[in-house]
Design a protein around this motif. Structure first.
Motif, PDB file in Angstrom:
ATOM      1  N   ILE B   6    -104.026  -1.874 -28.605  1.00 34.91           N
ATOM      2  CA  ILE B   6    -103.765  -2.066 -27.180  1.00 34.91           C
ATOM      3  C   ILE B   6    -102.487  -1.322 -26.831  1.00 34.91           C
ATOM      4  CG2 ILE B   6    -103.360  -3.751 -25.318  1.00 34.91           C
ATOM      5  CD1 ILE B   6    -104.733  -5.862 -27.106  1.00 34.91           C
ATOM      6  N   ALA B   9     -97.802  -3.737 -23.315  1.00 36.49           N
ATOM      7  CA  ALA B   9     -97.726  -5.203 -23.396  1.00 36.49           C
ATOM      8  C   ALA B   9     -97.204  -5.767 -22.084  1.00 36.49           C
ATOM      9  CB  ALA B   9     -96.843  -5.630 -24.566  1.00 36.49           C
ATOM     10  N   GLY B  13    -102.184  -6.117 -20.789  1.00 36.99           N
ATOM     11  CA  GLY B  13    -102.183  -5.952 -22.246  1.00 36.99           C
ATOM     12  C   GLY B  13    -101.896  -7.258 -22.968  1.00 36.99           C
ATOM     13  N   ALA B  17    -104.424  -9.237 -25.403  1.00 40.88           N
ATOM     14  CA  ALA B  17    -104.067  -9.535 -26.796  1.00 40.88           C
ATOM     15  C   ALA B  17    -104.290 -11.013 -27.091  1.00 40.88           C
ATOM     16  CB  ALA B  17    -102.617  -9.155 -27.060  1.00 40.88           C
ATOM     17  N   ILE B  33    -100.513  -4.080 -30.783  1.00 44.16           N
ATOM     18  CA  ILE B  33    -100.156  -3.792 -29.394  1.00 44.16           C
ATOM     19  C   ILE B  33     -98.839  -3.017 -29.382  1.00 44.16           C
ATOM     20  CG2 ILE B  33     -99.078  -6.077 -29.056  1.00 44.16           C
ATOM     21  CD1 ILE B  33    -100.222  -5.968 -26.140  1.00 44.16           C
TER      22      ILE B  33
END
Lengths: 105, 410
Positions: B6, B9, B13, B17, B33
């Motif tokens: 991914i 964040a 994101g 996650a 991530i």
């Protein structure tokens, strides 16, 4: 949804004056709609933009945004405003028989 | 081990996650991530900072606090996305391979894309609340601003949270009234849209509200440049609007690394299927949140509903099944209107915002497309929900797909 006869052809059109079936479009319809939009004489630059919008919409399924048109055709935004005054993307979509551009959500 | 990578964040994101770490079998999947910044910003809170309703600490928390166990967080900028090779090169020298990639790199503001905007007057007579630093600087500026013409200009759509400019102006109306100087302030909204909002019914309703509050709308204003000396904005059709204080929502674009990878459109947003978020170019690449080029609002609520429908669909896809067209463009936005009131709009790809009650038909407690105090409390409560429920990918007791129940279509 209603229909309208333009340039001798009956086409489907929504309340805002956008054609809903792009395959019903003809160059004669474009010229007629352009006249109503205050553009009585479409020149080669106008047609270059109209043709780009038609082909882009065929592959993407939607009208291109102004930024997409300028990026692809090399015309500046200023030139687009000169060619299609007051909301170029919307105006060219209307003339090209396409739906309203989705740029704004 | 299958690898899910991914990128980003932020809101989308982090939610992805969290949700996928619960749905995917940890013995089969490795989730990584990547993000370059340690801090998570509650972006909806930026709106309140200029008016002193929120301070800095209301909108920042460490990203690590929201990462589930088992998800590997890498702090680094992204150098290149090499989708043909199924790998991503990072600025820290690492190269990460993947089986599936989710791009959630968001959208950011680009003031330098408009001549005269991001230059010497930026941060002085030209301000923004579309960044953390901008919102804080604007708060300082407004403390001692003597009044005059405050012009809010949206450069180009799409922007993050299309209702935020309206909220800003309505809060400004309230803020200057409270300060006893509303008569010294003109509030003007110069927008490229034909009216106050993108959807007809809401545009009409919100347009009325702006008029009532003495906020002037200058529609179809496509800015070409700012003249910082003469303090005016100039449109492509030569229209001009003068200002004493320009609050700008600069051009919003996706991450440059997306554009460089050839994965973006002309604004670096990733073309994807609007119901599944699958890239139109690569069968193992998805884009979620603001990074995706879908005709839905770039907003946290959209990202939440998107991730909720995406999770199980993604799992099905990795098991060899076809993706279902599950996402309907659902957005649900509180609109702060000042003086302790707010509105709520609920809509999707096909249905524009309608009046009614939400979420319980006839009861609410929230009123759709109508000002109420309950909506204001909903908006403030939302911050708590964001940090404690949404980011952690937990489900809300609300359907992800829009419902017509409780709405009046006429």
């Amino acid at each position: 949804m209603s229909t309208r006869t333009i340039a001798g052809k009956t086409v489907q059109m929504n309340d805002e004056g956008f054609m809903t079936n792009p395959s019903e479009w003809t160059r004669e319809i474009a010229a007629e709609v352009a006249k109503e939009e205050g553009l009585p004489d479409l020149n080669t630059s106008h047609w270059k933009v109209i043709e780009f919008c038609r082909s882009d919409a065929t592959s993407s399924g939607k009208s291109p945004t102004l930024r997409r048109i300028t990026t692809a055709t090399g015309l500046s935004t200023k030139e687009m405003f000169a060619l299609f005054p007051k909301g170029p993307a919307k105006k060219v979509a209307k003339i090209s028989g396409l739906g309203k551009p989705e740029g704004c959500v | 081990m299958k690898k899910l990578l991914i990128l980003g964040a932020g809101t989308a994101g982090t939610m992805a996650a969290n949700r996928l770490s619960r749905l995917l079998d940890a013995s089969e999947w490795q989730i990584t991530i990547v993000d370059q910044h340690e801090t998570h910003y509650y972006q909806p809170g930026y709106l309140f900072i200029p008016f002193g309703v929120y301070g800095k600490n209301d909108v920042i928390k460490p990203k690590r606090d929201f990462m589930p166990n088992g998800v590997h967080l890498v702090m680094s900028a992204i150098e290149a996305i090499e989708a043909e090779q199924n790998r991503v090169r990072l600025a820290n020298g690492q190269t990460l391979g993947y089986d599936f990639l989710i791009i959630a790199t968001g959208a950011d503001i680009y003031p330098k894309q408009t001549p005269g905007l991001g230059e010497d007057e930026w941060g002085k007579s030209i301000q923004t609340f579309y960044s953390f630093e901008g919102a804080v600087a604007l708060h300082e500026h407004l403390k001692h601003w003597p009044g005059g013409r405050l012009v809010l200009n949206v450069v180009e759509n799409p922007i993050k949270c299309p209702v935020a400019p309206l909220e800003f102006l309505m809060l400004a109306d309230w803020f200057f009234s409270e300060k006893g100087m509303r008569d010294k302030v003109e509030l003007i909204y110069a927008t490229p849209l034909p009216g106050a909002f993108t959807k007809p019914k809401a545009s009409k309703m919100l347009g009325h509200l702006l008029t009532e509050k003495g906020i002037q709308v200058v529609p179809e204003f496509m800015i070409e440049r700012v003249d910082p000396e003469a303090k005016k904005i100039v449109a492509y059709d030569e229209q001009e609007v003068s200002y004493d204080l320009l609050v700008s929502v600069p051009l919003n674009m996706g991450a440059e690394v997306v554009g460089k990878a050839g994965l973006g459109d002309e604004l670096n947003f990733v073309p994807v299927d609007k119901h599944t978020f699958l890239s139109t170019r690569f069968a193992n690449v998805f884009a979620l949140g603001d990074a995706a080029a879908v005709p839905a609002s770039k907003a946290g609520s959209v990202a939440h509903f998107a991730v909720e429908t995406f999770g199980e669909n993604f799992v099905r896809y990795t098991e060899g099944q076809a993706l279902k067209p599950v996402f309907d463009g659902h957005a649900n936005c509180f609109i702060e209107s000042g003086f302790g009131k707010g509105l709520l709009i609920d809509f999707n790809y096909d249905t524009e915002p309608l009046p009614g009650r939400y979420p319980m038909p006839g009861v609410g407690p929230f009123t759709l497309l109508e000002e109420s105090e309950a909506n204001h409390w909903g908006k403030l409560m939302f911050k708590w929900m964001y940090w404690h429920i949404l980011l952690k990918g937990k489900e809300l007791p609300l359907p992800a797909q829009m419902s017509m129940v409780g709405k009046w279509s006429k």
